[in-house]
Design an enzyme around this catalytic site. Structure first.
Site, mmCIF file in Angstrom:
data_model
loop_
_atom_site.group_PDB
_atom_site.id
_atom_site.type_symbol
_atom_site.label_atom_id
_atom_site.label_comp_id
_atom_site.label_asym_id
_atom_site.label_seq_id
_atom_site.Cartn_x
_atom_site.Cartn_y
_atom_site.Cartn_z
ATOM 1 N N GLU A 40 -19.438 32.489 2.307
ATOM 2 C CA GLU A 40 -20.447 31.519 1.887
ATOM 3 C C GLU A 40 -20.491 30.328 2.824
ATOM 4 O OE1 GLU A 40 -21.976 27.936 -0.385
ATOM 5 O OE2 GLU A 40 -20.070 28.284 0.631
ATOM 6 N N GLU A 41 -19.333 29.904 3.296
ATOM 7 C CA GLU A 41 -19.247 28.679 4.079
ATOM 8 C C GLU A 41 -19.883 28.795 5.463
ATOM 9 O OE1 GLU A 41 -18.565 26.039 2.773
ATOM 10 O OE2 GLU A 41 -17.111 26.291 1.167
ATOM 11 N N ASP A 48 -13.591 24.014 -3.385
ATOM 12 C CA ASP A 48 -14.854 24.687 -3.100
ATOM 13 C C ASP A 48 -14.506 26.012 -2.435
ATOM 14 O OD1 ASP A 48 -17.398 25.441 -2.335
ATOM 15 O OD2 ASP A 48 -17.573 23.958 -0.750
ATOM 16 N N HIS A 79 -17.860 31.977 -4.704
ATOM 17 C CA HIS A 79 -17.436 32.491 -3.397
ATOM 18 C C HIS A 79 -15.940 32.286 -3.196
ATOM 19 C CE1 HIS A 79 -17.254 28.576 -1.177
ATOM 20 N NE2 HIS A 79 -18.251 28.217 -1.962
ATOM 21 N N HIS A 112 -14.455 19.708 1.473
ATOM 22 C CA HIS A 112 -14.419 20.222 2.844
ATOM 23 C C HIS A 112 -13.443 19.434 3.708
ATOM 24 C CE1 HIS A 112 -18.263 22.876 3.164
ATOM 25 N NE2 HIS A 112 -17.696 22.989 1.976
#
Length: 332
Positions: A196-197, A168, A58, A307
């Site tokens: 995606e997140e 990520d 992603h 994150h």
């Protein structure tokens, strides 16, 4: 350097354009077909025989979105993706395509009551300060709905480690780009998904259209190999190789595919580990549940402090993930 460019690019959920353009330019000469769907996903096809295989990464990163203006010229905001409220105060950010700098402000501890010190931090407790003197001045520079990201720059440090933002899943994007530069017999789709997140939204659309038999998500995953964390709570460890998942919040991964990937790793002396946690979720869950479903697996690069404004990973882990996936796909 490709990985550095990918990590430094701004691309929170719903605003992946800068990352998308980088990827398109990098892969255009290595695929038979390349299209961007209405959602903004990149679907790159290398034609072949046998099973239809999607390898997914992603493009989006966690970030924020501007939701309002305060009278003093500061900004109200909310999260795009899962960012721990505790890590946001005093962080430097940039806003929108013009990359207007700002700082996330919070009442200093000296002025907080004992009750305020005990309670958790919420977004309503914070603001983004861009150095403006009034609401009117801020409105001339920034509009509602502008995206906000951490501007942390990629860099190397220590023994083979890297630090930066958006690991990520720009690490997954990097690995997938390198995968597409090789040749395979299987019918391979490299899919770079959006959003995606905030719920694997892009992957549902892409998977519905491609209808794969096998889906493999490439991720940057949680890692807690820290001194104050018991070993059994460390989901993965930096430097121990790509992590092959057992299950997570949205998926139970296919045993046969996982075992095949492990056999390839052992045959080629590629370091690997099993992901010892079931927290979180990723695009594999969307691939699993689209149309008639698909057999799925997730292979991830361990990533400390995920994150947040800065993460840490191992260059060797990234390269081993690339080697493992290329060798596995060549067996299909």
């Amino acid at each position: 350097m490709l990985l550095e460019s990918l990590c430094n690019a701004a691309g929170p959920s719903g605003y992946e354009g800068e990352v998308r353009e980088l990827i398109k330019k990098e892969i255009i000469n290595y695929v038979d077909e390349l299209k961007v769907d209405k959602m903004g996903n990149i679907i790159a096809h290398k034609k072949g025989k046998g099973p239809k295989v999607v390898v997914d990464a992603h493009m989006d990163e966690v970030g924020f979105i501007i939701t309002g203006f305060n009278e003093d010229g500061t900004l109200r905001f909310q999260a795009l993706g899962g960012i721990n409220n505790k890590i946001i105060p005093s962080k430097v950010v940039t806003i929108g395509e013009d990359k207007i700098p700002g700082v996330i402000g919070l009442k200093p501890i000296h002025l907080q009551s004992s009750e305020e010190r005990k309670k958790g931090i919420s977004y309503s407790d914070c603001c983004i300060d861009i150095g403006s003197n009034s609401k009117e001045e801020t409105k001339e520079l920034i509009k509602l709905g502008e995206y906000v990201v951490f501007p942390t720059e990629y860099g190397t440090f220590g023994h083979g480690l890297i630090k930066g933002k958006a690991f990520d899943d720009r690490m997954g994007c990097y690995v997938l780009i390198e995968i597409l530069k090789e040749s395979y017999d299987c019918d391979l789709y490299g899919v770079f998904n959006v959003q995606e997140e905030i719920g694997e939204r892009g992957a549902f659309v892409a998977s519905y259209n491609v209808k794969p038999d096998i889906g493999i998500a490439l991720e940057g995953t949680i890692c807690a190999d820290m001194p104050n964390i018991p070993p059994h709570l460390s989901a993965t460890e930096v430097g121990k190789g790509p992590a092959i998942s057992i299950m997570d919040r949205t998926s139970i991964f296919n045993d046969d595919i996982a075992e095949d990937i492990i056999k390839v790793a052992e045959k080629n002396n590629i370091s690997f580990q099993r992901r010892r946690a079931i927290a979180g979720g990723n695009d594999a869950g969307a691939i699993h549940m689209s149309n008639d479903g698909a057999k799925i697996a997730t292979v991830s690069v361990p990533c400390r402090y995920i994150h947040s404004s800065v993460s840490v990973a191992s260059i060797e882990d990234i390269e081993n993930t690339k080697k493992l996936m290329i060798e596995y796909l060549k067996t299909l």
